[in-house]
Write an enzyme that holds these catalytic residues in place. Structure first.
Site, PDB file in Angstrom:
ATOM      1  N   TYR A 204      -9.715   3.972  -2.189  1.00 56.69           N
ATOM      2  CA  TYR A 204      -8.793   3.187  -2.995  1.00 56.69           C
ATOM      3  C   TYR A 204      -9.498   2.702  -4.267  1.00 56.69           C
ATOM      4  CZ  TYR A 204      -5.471   2.666   0.909  1.00 56.69           C
ATOM      5  OH  TYR A 204      -4.560   2.880   1.918  1.00 56.69           O
TER       6      TYR A 204
ATOM      7  N   TYR B  15      -9.872   7.677   6.026  1.00 57.63           N
ATOM      8  CA  TYR B  15     -11.047   6.886   5.637  1.00 57.63           C
ATOM      9  C   TYR B  15     -11.481   5.966   6.783  1.00 57.63           C
ATOM     10  CZ  TYR B  15      -7.452   3.336   4.628  1.00 57.63           C
ATOM     11  OH  TYR B  15      -6.384   2.470   4.710  1.00 57.63           O
TER      12      TYR B  15
ATOM     13  N   ARG C  37      -8.717   5.672   9.645  1.00 59.70           N
ATOM     14  CA  ARG C  37      -7.273   5.589   9.469  1.00 59.70           C
ATOM     15  C   ARG C  37      -6.698   6.968   9.196  1.00 59.70           C
ATOM     16  NH1 ARG C  37      -3.633   2.083   7.927  1.00 59.70           N
ATOM     17  NH2 ARG C  37      -2.799   3.178   9.729  1.00 59.70           N
TER      18      ARG C  37
ATOM     19  N   HIS D 272      -2.194   8.217   5.021  1.00 52.88           N
ATOM     20  CA  HIS D 272      -0.923   7.498   4.958  1.00 52.88           C
ATOM     21  C   HIS D 272      -0.666   7.025   3.535  1.00 52.88           C
ATOM     22  CE1 HIS D 272      -4.003   4.394   5.545  1.00 52.88           C
ATOM     23  NE2 HIS D 272      -3.207   3.583   4.854  1.00 52.88           N
TER      24      HIS D 272
ATOM     25  N   HIS E 295       1.414   3.760   1.647  1.00 46.85           N
ATOM     26  CA  HIS E 295       2.119   2.487   1.805  1.00 46.85           C
ATOM     27  C   HIS E 295       3.382   2.497   0.951  1.00 46.85           C
ATOM     28  CE1 HIS E 295      -1.404   0.487   3.712  1.00 46.85           C
ATOM     29  NE2 HIS E 295      -2.090   1.324   2.946  1.00 46.85           N
TER      30      HIS E 295
END
Length: 233
Positions: A103, A142, A152, A155, A157
């Site tokens: 991110y 990640y 995780r 995905h 959000h």
């Protein structure tokens, strides 16, 4: 339109306390939740952010000088009410990691490269039929430190704003057949298997653009027996 608030749909959402998801232990309420019925404040309050959406905000691959690295994808679908009808003029926002699972955020110290051509955030407004569409890059998995060897699943959000400020709902869209599903406490904090499946997008070959981008469909159902699990319920 259903006018009775369907409290049974609350069963589709993640449990506030999911011990395997360690941060939920500290923030979960220790007393029963009290359902808050809609009042005029919820139904007639100010709309947030719709008027600032610009052309191209829904294409995360054209926000910089160059193209981002990774697998280009199309994510589209409808925002629907409990009766299956499209909800128009909903502000849909997304944010995600890049193709390496990183991110653009100061707290993300995962030792994977940042992409100078990918910020990982976009927004759009659903049309008269409740339809929305994004172009992006498929995010990577990640590590997240919840437990030993915790990763995780890939995905995206999604945040959906309705016709007033307090109608924001947040969920996560996953990709089909991810091998990390059985090991992810956030995904499995939704107790009902059928509800968990509603967080997984479907591969949409018909709307894939040949030699350019694969496509995934993800419909967001706001409430009712087929409600999409929401992490802020």
């Amino acid at each position: 339109m259903t006018f009775i608030y369907p409290t049974d749909s609350n069963k589709a959402h993640p449990l506030p306390l999911s011990p395997d998801y360690k941060s939920s232990i500290k923030r979960a309420p220790n007393k029963p939740l009290i359902p808050m019925r809609h009042t005029l404040s919820e139904l007639t309050g100010p709309v947030y952010g719709h008027e600032t959406v610009r052309k191209g905000d829904n294409d995360l691959t054209t926000q910089h000088k160059g193209e981002p690295i990774g697998e280009r994808i199309i994510v589209h679908g409808h925002v629907r009410d409990e009766d299956g009808r499209g909800v128009p003029n909903s502000l849909v926002e997304i944010w995600q990691a890049n193709s390496c699972g990183r991110y653009v955020h100061v707290r993300d110290q995962h030792p994977a490269p940042l992409d100078p051509n990918f910020t990982g955030a976009g927004r759009t407004v659903s049309d008269a039929a409740g339809y929305y569409r994004f172009v992006s890059i498929k995010p990577g998995a990640y590590p997240w430190g919840n437990h030993h060897n915790a990763w995780r699943p890939a995905h995206i959000h999604l945040s959906v704003f309705g016709h007033s400020f307090v109608t924001r709902l947040v969920t996560q869209m996953y990709f089909p057949n991810d091998p990390l599903f059985p090991f992810d406490p956030i995904f499995n904090s939704v107790p009902d298997e059928k509800a968990r499946a509603r967080m997984v997008s479907s591969f949409d070959l018909e709307n894939t653009q040949p030699e350019w981008a694969l496509c995934y469909r993800f419909d967001v159902v706001l409430r009712g027996k087929n409600a999409t699990p929401m992490e802020n319920h």
